[in-house]
Design a protein around this motif. Sequence first.
Motif, mmCIF file in Angstrom:
data_model
loop_
_atom_site.group_PDB
_atom_site.id
_atom_site.type_symbol
_atom_site.label_atom_id
_atom_site.label_comp_id
_atom_site.label_asym_id
_atom_site.label_seq_id
_atom_site.Cartn_x
_atom_site.Cartn_y
_atom_site.Cartn_z
ATOM 1 N N ALA A 49 0.821 -1.214 0.000
ATOM 2 C CA ALA A 49 0.000 0.000 0.000
ATOM 3 C C ALA A 49 0.852 1.259 0.000
ATOM 4 O O ALA A 49 0.444 2.300 -0.528
ATOM 5 N N SER A 50 2.042 1.166 0.577
ATOM 6 C CA SER A 50 2.912 2.349 0.632
ATOM 7 C C SER A 50 3.377 2.791 -0.744
ATOM 8 O O SER A 50 3.892 3.906 -0.906
ATOM 9 N N GLN A 51 3.208 1.943 -1.765
ATOM 10 C CA GLN A 51 3.630 2.286 -3.122
ATOM 11 C C GLN A 51 2.540 2.994 -3.929
ATOM 12 O O GLN A 51 2.761 3.379 -5.073
ATOM 13 N N VAL A 52 1.358 3.175 -3.314
ATOM 14 C CA VAL A 52 0.241 3.780 -4.046
ATOM 15 C C VAL A 52 0.500 5.241 -4.352
ATOM 16 O O VAL A 52 0.300 5.717 -5.472
ATOM 17 N N CYS A 53 0.942 5.997 -3.357
ATOM 18 C CA CYS A 53 1.173 7.433 -3.560
ATOM 19 C C CYS A 53 2.162 7.929 -2.518
ATOM 20 O O CYS A 53 2.519 7.210 -1.574
ATOM 21 N N ARG A 54 2.566 9.152 -2.672
ATOM 22 C CA ARG A 54 3.576 9.729 -1.781
ATOM 23 C C ARG A 54 3.041 9.839 -0.350
ATOM 24 O O ARG A 54 3.748 9.584 0.621
ATOM 25 N N GLY A 55 1.766 10.226 -0.211
ATOM 26 C CA GLY A 55 1.184 10.370 1.125
ATOM 27 C C GLY A 55 1.155 9.057 1.887
ATOM 28 O O GLY A 55 1.449 9.015 3.080
ATOM 29 N N TRP A 56 0.803 7.986 1.180
ATOM 30 C CA TRP A 56 0.765 6.693 1.841
ATOM 31 C C TRP A 56 2.170 6.195 2.168
ATOM 32 O O TRP A 56 2.367 5.528 3.177
ATOM 33 N N ASN A 57 3.114 6.535 1.348
ATOM 34 C CA ASN A 57 4.495 6.152 1.627
ATOM 35 C C ASN A 57 5.025 6.878 2.869
ATOM 36 O O ASN A 57 5.749 6.308 3.673
ATOM 37 N N GLU A 58 4.636 8.146 3.000
ATOM 38 C CA GLU A 58 5.047 8.905 4.194
ATOM 39 C C GLU A 58 4.419 8.297 5.450
ATOM 40 O O GLU A 58 5.068 8.193 6.498
ATOM 41 N N ALA A 59 3.144 7.907 5.340
ATOM 42 C CA ALA A 59 2.480 7.278 6.483
ATOM 43 C C ALA A 59 3.152 5.957 6.850
ATOM 44 O O ALA A 59 3.263 5.604 8.029
ATOM 45 N N PHE A 60 3.608 5.214 5.835
ATOM 46 C CA PHE A 60 4.258 3.927 6.063
ATOM 47 C C PHE A 60 5.504 4.071 6.930
ATOM 48 O O PHE A 60 5.869 3.161 7.680
ATOM 49 N N HIS A 61 6.177 5.217 6.844
ATOM 50 C CA HIS A 61 7.428 5.417 7.584
ATOM 51 C C HIS A 61 7.244 6.255 8.845
ATOM 52 O O HIS A 61 8.239 6.631 9.475
ATOM 53 N N MET A 62 6.013 6.541 9.242
ATOM 54 C CA MET A 62 5.804 7.310 10.463
ATOM 55 C C MET A 62 6.201 6.480 11.684
ATOM 56 O O MET A 62 5.904 5.283 11.758
ATOM 57 N N PRO A 63 6.850 7.079 12.681
ATOM 58 C CA PRO A 63 7.324 6.337 13.866
ATOM 59 C C PRO A 63 6.208 5.589 14.589
ATOM 60 O O PRO A 63 6.435 4.493 15.117
ATOM 61 N N GLU A 64 5.003 6.176 14.623
ATOM 62 C CA GLU A 64 3.909 5.545 15.358
ATOM 63 C C GLU A 64 3.572 4.153 14.831
ATOM 64 O O GLU A 64 3.053 3.309 15.567
ATOM 65 N N LEU A 65 3.873 3.910 13.566
ATOM 66 C CA LEU A 65 3.528 2.637 12.943
ATOM 67 C C LEU A 65 4.522 1.534 13.280
ATOM 68 O O LEU A 65 4.252 0.359 13.042
#
Length: 438
Positions: free
Chosen positions: A70-86
Amino acid sequence: MKRVKGDKEESNSTSHESPPEVCKKVRKQLSEEPDEEDVQCDLGCDWTRLPQEIVLHIFQYLPLLDRALASQVCRGWNEAFHMPELWRYFEFELNQPTSSYLKATHPDLIKQIITRHSNHLQYVSFKVDSSTESAEAACAILSQLVNCSLKTLGLISTARPSFMELPKSHFISALTVVFVNSKSLSSLKIDDTPVDDPSLKVLVANNSDTLKLLKMSSCPHVSPAGILCVADQCHGLRELALNYHLLSDELLLALSSEKHVHLEHLRIDVVSDTPGQHFHAIKKSSWEAMVRHSPKFNLVMYFFLYEDEFGPFFCEETPVTHLYFGRSVSKDVLGRVGLHCPRLVELVVCANGLRPLDEELIRIARHCTQLSALGLGECEVTCSAFVEFVKMCGRRLSQLSIMEEVLIPDQKYTLDDIHWEVSKHLGRVWFPDMMPTW
């Protein structure tokens, strides 16, 4: 009729449709929901504009591989993928294709986690199969967690031997990295590992103020002195699980000291690998000190002994609350349980033999006034005695798991009658368990 507007001609469709048809068409256009195709188009546009906190919340429910895709869908999702909370919670699954059917965490993903997210990890567990290669991979990851401050760590062997096959020094070196760098470790589960006394001292030196849970059953290199060191220094310890050979009067007194918090759970595994093994006895005064200090603590005991090894147990009052017999246990031992275990809440007997347990069950019902759960496997009890037991315990029996083969019909009750009598005293419908036939 045609109207000309500029160079275009428009057909007046109303000239070919009657007024009722026109009205019907308008009402349909106003009331109909959008076409499914239009909805999908609109949703597709909206997904890319979801707030990052919502994407993050959704990602937390996705399996790791799906999350990475899912992180490859768009830039926003990629940023969410690397958030510390995750990356605060993570379970490394380390399996060899030849020895396990479970999917393993991909090596490239592990490398990325270590490189970019190791300082975010807080709640980590390793699920490892029986192969030495998987255990070595787990140690390699532990050795690289130098920039993280873990709060919980669990090393879970899905099958033996796993970590026990590693050189002790190799495992201890990797574990020490976590102990030294994690200054706020609160939960540690290291069953079936070669952890030893010196490594526990390192744990205490760096995490004594925060450690609340310690599970270390089947750790043969730890001595009673090693676990006593933990109890002496970690005054916030609330849950402890260990083998019986580590239990001592000194440990119970340390856990009962004024500076120690009230213990909530103490689990003891009493295991014999070879027949004829001897076990030490715990003084009644040590148990009494424990109960005075922590009157509400749960003492859970798992017994895997041969019948002639129960000599030191239940000869004096024992504050056990949950008692499980994994091997055959004699009538004499169950009789002692009924006399000396007044705090008993749950009792599970996997096997007993061919002599009915009528007297023992009645004694347990009479003296163990807090008993609320009973499970009987390969045992025998007459129907009359079983009904009397249920009658004495009454509705406090919230769990009653009895195989149908356990119950012996007698002159008073048959198997067809017993469920009515038992249901009447329990206040709910009850049936004996049936052995499945395949």
